[in-house]
Structure formats: C-alpha cells, structure tokens
Motif scaffolding. Sequence first.
Motif, short mmCIF file in Angstrom:
data_model
loop_
_atom_site.label_atom_id
_atom_site.label_comp_id
_atom_site.label_asym_id
_atom_site.label_seq_id
_atom_site.Cartn_x
_atom_site.Cartn_y
_atom_site.Cartn_z
N VAL A 1 0.79 -1.11 -0.11
CA VAL A 1 -0.11 -0.03 -0.01
C VAL A 1 0.89 1.37 -0.21
CG1 VAL A 1 -1.79 1.23 1.28
CG2 VAL A 1 -1.95 -1.07 1.17
N PHE A 2 1.88 1.26 0.79
CA PHE A 2 2.88 2.43 0.81
C PHE A 2 3.77 2.42 -0.53
CE2 PHE A 2 6.99 4.32 2.06
CZ PHE A 2 6.54 5.67 2.40
N ALA A 3 3.92 1.44 -1.20
CA ALA A 3 4.67 1.69 -2.29
C ALA A 3 3.59 2.21 -3.56
CB ALA A 3 5.32 0.28 -2.81
N CYS A 4 2.66 1.72 -3.37
CA CYS A 4 1.83 2.20 -4.42
C CYS A 4 1.29 3.51 -4.30
CB CYS A 4 0.29 1.14 -4.42
SG CYS A 4 0.58 -0.53 -5.07
N GLY A 5 1.03 4.05 -3.15
CA GLY A 5 0.55 5.21 -2.80
C GLY A 5 1.93 6.36 -3.08
N SER A 6 3.24 5.69 -2.79
CA SER A 6 4.19 6.63 -3.09
C SER A 6 4.54 6.89 -4.87
CB SER A 6 5.60 5.82 -2.42
OG SER A 6 6.66 6.69 -3.05
#
Length: 106
Positions: A12-17
């Motif tokens: 989730v963090f990677a996709c948001g970034s």
Amino acid sequence: MNTATVWIGILVFACGSYALRVSGVLLRARVMLSGFAEKTLDRAVVVLLLAVVVTSTIFTGHDVAGPARVLGVVAGGICAWFRAPLVVVVIAAAGTTALLRLSGVS
C-alpha cells in the motif's frame, strides 16, 4: 502483527508513493503555481527534511540520544555545508560518532 499484514502495508505504501510521483509528473504541466507558492513548497521540503534530521539526531526511541550522535551529525553537517561529497559527509559523521563512543562519550 503477522507477515501478511506487513507485506500488505508495504505494498500500500509503495503504491501510494508511486501514485504521488506519477501525479506530480502528470499534473506539473496542467497546474500552474505562483512564484510565492513554489518558493513556499521548496522551503516546506527543507523544513520537513530538517525536522526528520533533528528528531533522528536528538532522540532514540523514547530516550534522548547521547552527545556522540549529536556531534557526529554536526560534523557531517559541517562537511555538507562545505559541499563535500556524500561519501565524505557520511564517513565524517560516522567516524566522529565512532571515535567519540570509543573514547567513552556516549
């Protein structure tokens, strides 16, 4: 917390970034900012990075870090101020901290 939860958080963090980076590239041509807004955003980035450096320097978890870490960061900051290469900055900071800890300053 299990492994699946950690991996989901990482994804989730990677996709948001990635979405933030792509939106910046795509919206740069469409959204025009005033000179004041651009200066403010540039300064905000510096303030945010400085806040991370200060909190990481002064605190270790819930405790206050020792003077060796603070002096090491100061030594690295001085090298960075004089535009030394990144490798020199890191080695100066780590070396100063290590030498102070070896000499008994924690």
